[in-house]
Design a protein around this motif. Structure first.
Motif, PDB file in Angstrom:
ATOM      1  N   ARG A 287       3.241  16.372   4.086  1.00  0.00           N
ATOM      2  CA  ARG A 287       3.527  14.938   4.143  1.00  0.00           C
ATOM      3  C   ARG A 287       4.989  14.708   4.511  1.00  0.00           C
ATOM      4  O   ARG A 287       5.743  14.083   3.782  1.00  0.00           O
ATOM      5  CB  ARG A 287       3.204  14.287   2.790  1.00  0.00           C
ATOM      6  CG  ARG A 287       1.762  14.405   2.345  1.00  0.00           C
ATOM      7  CD  ARG A 287       0.813  13.725   3.322  1.00  0.00           C
ATOM      8  NE  ARG A 287       1.126  12.325   3.507  1.00  0.00           N
ATOM      9  CZ  ARG A 287       0.633  11.350   2.743  1.00  0.00           C
ATOM     10  NH1 ARG A 287      -0.188  11.630   1.753  1.00  0.00           N
ATOM     11  NH2 ARG A 287       0.948  10.082   2.978  1.00  0.00           N
TER      12      ARG A 287
ATOM     13  N   ARG B 126       0.825  -1.216   0.000  1.00  0.00           N
ATOM     14  CA  ARG B 126       0.000   0.000   0.000  1.00  0.00           C
ATOM     15  C   ARG B 126       0.858   1.263   0.000  1.00  0.00           C
ATOM     16  O   ARG B 126       0.548   2.246  -0.687  1.00  0.00           O
ATOM     17  CB  ARG B 126      -0.932  -0.008   1.212  1.00  0.00           C
ATOM     18  CG  ARG B 126      -2.091  -0.966   1.109  1.00  0.00           C
ATOM     19  CD  ARG B 126      -3.149  -0.647   2.134  1.00  0.00           C
ATOM     20  NE  ARG B 126      -2.651  -0.803   3.479  1.00  0.00           N
ATOM     21  CZ  ARG B 126      -2.745  -1.913   4.205  1.00  0.00           C
ATOM     22  NH1 ARG B 126      -3.323  -2.980   3.682  1.00  0.00           N
ATOM     23  NH2 ARG B 126      -2.288  -1.965   5.432  1.00  0.00           N
ATOM     24  N   LYS B 127       1.956   1.229   0.776  1.00  0.00           N
ATOM     25  CA  LYS B 127       2.840   2.401   0.826  1.00  0.00           C
ATOM     26  C   LYS B 127       3.508   2.632  -0.523  1.00  0.00           C
ATOM     27  O   LYS B 127       3.618   3.779  -0.985  1.00  0.00           O
ATOM     28  CB  LYS B 127       3.886   2.200   1.910  1.00  0.00           C
ATOM     29  CG  LYS B 127       4.765   3.416   2.120  1.00  0.00           C
ATOM     30  CD  LYS B 127       5.735   3.210   3.265  1.00  0.00           C
ATOM     31  CE  LYS B 127       6.602   4.447   3.469  1.00  0.00           C
ATOM     32  NZ  LYS B 127       7.560   4.260   4.595  1.00  0.00           N
TER      33      LYS B 127
ATOM     34  N   ASN C  25       1.559   6.898  -6.688  1.00  0.00           N
ATOM     35  CA  ASN C  25       0.500   7.852  -7.010  1.00  0.00           C
ATOM     36  C   ASN C  25       0.928   9.289  -6.743  1.00  0.00           C
ATOM     37  O   ASN C  25       0.475  10.217  -7.434  1.00  0.00           O
ATOM     38  CB  ASN C  25      -0.761   7.517  -6.212  1.00  0.00           C
ATOM     39  CG  ASN C  25      -1.374   6.191  -6.620  1.00  0.00           C
ATOM     40  OD1 ASN C  25      -1.229   5.757  -7.763  1.00  0.00           O
ATOM     41  ND2 ASN C  25      -2.063   5.540  -5.701  1.00  0.00           N
TER      42      ASN C  25
ATOM     43  N   ARG D 138       2.327   1.758  -3.444  1.00  0.00           N
ATOM     44  CA  ARG D 138       1.308   2.264  -4.372  1.00  0.00           C
ATOM     45  C   ARG D 138       1.028   3.740  -4.123  1.00  0.00           C
ATOM     46  O   ARG D 138       0.842   4.522  -5.062  1.00  0.00           O
ATOM     47  CB  ARG D 138       0.032   1.438  -4.205  1.00  0.00           C
ATOM     48  CG  ARG D 138      -1.022   1.728  -5.265  1.00  0.00           C
ATOM     49  CD  ARG D 138      -2.273   0.922  -5.036  1.00  0.00           C
ATOM     50  NE  ARG D 138      -2.012  -0.500  -5.142  1.00  0.00           N
ATOM     51  CZ  ARG D 138      -2.194  -1.381  -4.166  1.00  0.00           C
ATOM     52  NH1 ARG D 138      -2.641  -0.973  -2.990  1.00  0.00           N
ATOM     53  NH2 ARG D 138      -1.956  -2.664  -4.348  1.00  0.00           N
ATOM     54  N   GLU D 139       1.005   4.132  -2.847  1.00  0.00           N
ATOM     55  CA  GLU D 139       0.770   5.537  -2.520  1.00  0.00           C
ATOM     56  C   GLU D 139       1.914   6.418  -3.028  1.00  0.00           C
ATOM     57  O   GLU D 139       1.678   7.510  -3.572  1.00  0.00           O
ATOM     58  CB  GLU D 139       0.612   5.701  -1.011  1.00  0.00           C
ATOM     59  CG  GLU D 139       0.310   7.118  -0.574  1.00  0.00           C
ATOM     60  CD  GLU D 139       0.259   7.266   0.928  1.00  0.00           C
ATOM     61  OE1 GLU D 139      -0.152   8.341   1.401  1.00  0.00           O
ATOM     62  OE2 GLU D 139       0.653   6.309   1.630  1.00  0.00           O
TER      63      GLU D 139
END
Length: 293
Positions: A230, A147-148, A154, A150-151
């Motif tokens: 972020r 998930r990280k 993106n 993929r983030e």
């Protein structure tokens, strides 16, 4: 009298027949004691626990499994992605009464799954429970990493710089020897090792240029991450370098403030001391004048 070989053959046949009868009796006893959902010849005859029960499908996936072969049979030229898309469109247009049989079957399967899971967990040893917990943590960590990644993709994080061998492999992969990917990579590695130093220098220079590209792109990307709040995605070394100037300026400010306070204190004490001296001198003068008189 029958030959010895015939006697041994008859004895072995009787032993096999008795073993078959005993196994069928044990299966019958298992079937009479356990419910029908738990009857499994492998589980009854062996003491080892098998794999965990699979989670049941929901109503939509049950409908997909039912309709997929039908649509494939009527439309063999359609791709699998288009088939799933068509089934999803049909499911959205169905009424609640049409969906009810699939959802009810899913509810029943979920209840049976809970019973099967309890029965499976009761058969596990403490070591197996600990092993399953460790495997679950590993799966969760792997999903978190995916998930990280993929983030970050993106958010447009730049790709890492390539090594000289990676650049060489990407340029010569098509004409490499071998039919499989592994065979081609092995042949390219052999070719890379056989290259002269001046031939490798070209790819080493390309790798250095790619490092510069990565450094510049990462700087702009991390500045953008700081702007949008972020900071958790920024590298620790970058955060340390960004925090150091701020600490220096703050230390300089505190130093100047301390110096200013010290100067003020010194001037205040300097002004007060002469007044005391002048007061002392005036008192001494008055005493001397009185003595003379």
């Amino acid at each position: 009298m029958a030959p010895f070989s015939l006697v041994t053959a008859s004895v072995s046949w009787l032993a096999k027949s008795f073993s078959v009868l005993s196994s069928t009796n044990t299966l019958a006893r298992c079937a009479s004691v356990l419910p029908s959902a738990y009857v499994n010849p492998v589980r009854c005859l062996t003491s080892q626990a098998s794999g965990p029960p699979k989670r049941p499908l929901n109503g939509y996936l049950r409908y997909v499994l039912q309709q997929q072969p039908v649509i494939t049979r009527h439309n063999p030229e359609i791709k699998s992605v288009d088939i799933i898309r068509k089934i999803a469109q049909q499911w959205r247009t169905m009424s609640p009464e049409q969906k009810r049989p699939f959802e009810e079957a899913s509810v029943l399967a979920r209840e049976q799954f809970k019973v099967d899971l309890q029965h499976y967990q009761a058969q596990l040893t403490p070591a197996q429970v600990q092993q399953q917990a460790q495997e679950k943590r590993q799966r969760m960590a792997k999903r978190k990493a995916i998930r990280k990644k993929r983030e970050l993709n993106n958010l447009g994080k730049p790709k890492r710089p390539r090594s000289p061998f990676n650049i060489f492999m990407s340029e010569h992969f098509e004409e490499a020897r071998g039919t499989t990917t592994q065979a081609k990579m092995k042949s390219l590695l052999e070719d890379w090792r056989n290259l002269f130093s001046h031939q490798k220098q070209v790819y080493m220079q390309l790798a250095e240029d790619d490092k510069i590209r990565y450094k510049n792109e990462m700087k702009s990307w991390e500045d953008h991450m700081m702007e949008i709040g972020r900071e958790g995605l920024i590298r620790e070394q970058t955060l340390s370098t960004k925090k150091k100037p701020a600490t220096k300026t703050s230390a300089a400010k505190t130093g100047t403030n301390a110096k200013a306070k010290a100067v003020k204190k010194a001037t205040a004490t300097g002004k007060s001391k002469p007044t005391r001296k002048t007061a002392k001198s005036s008192s001494v003068k008055t005493v001397r004048t009185t003595k003379k008189t």
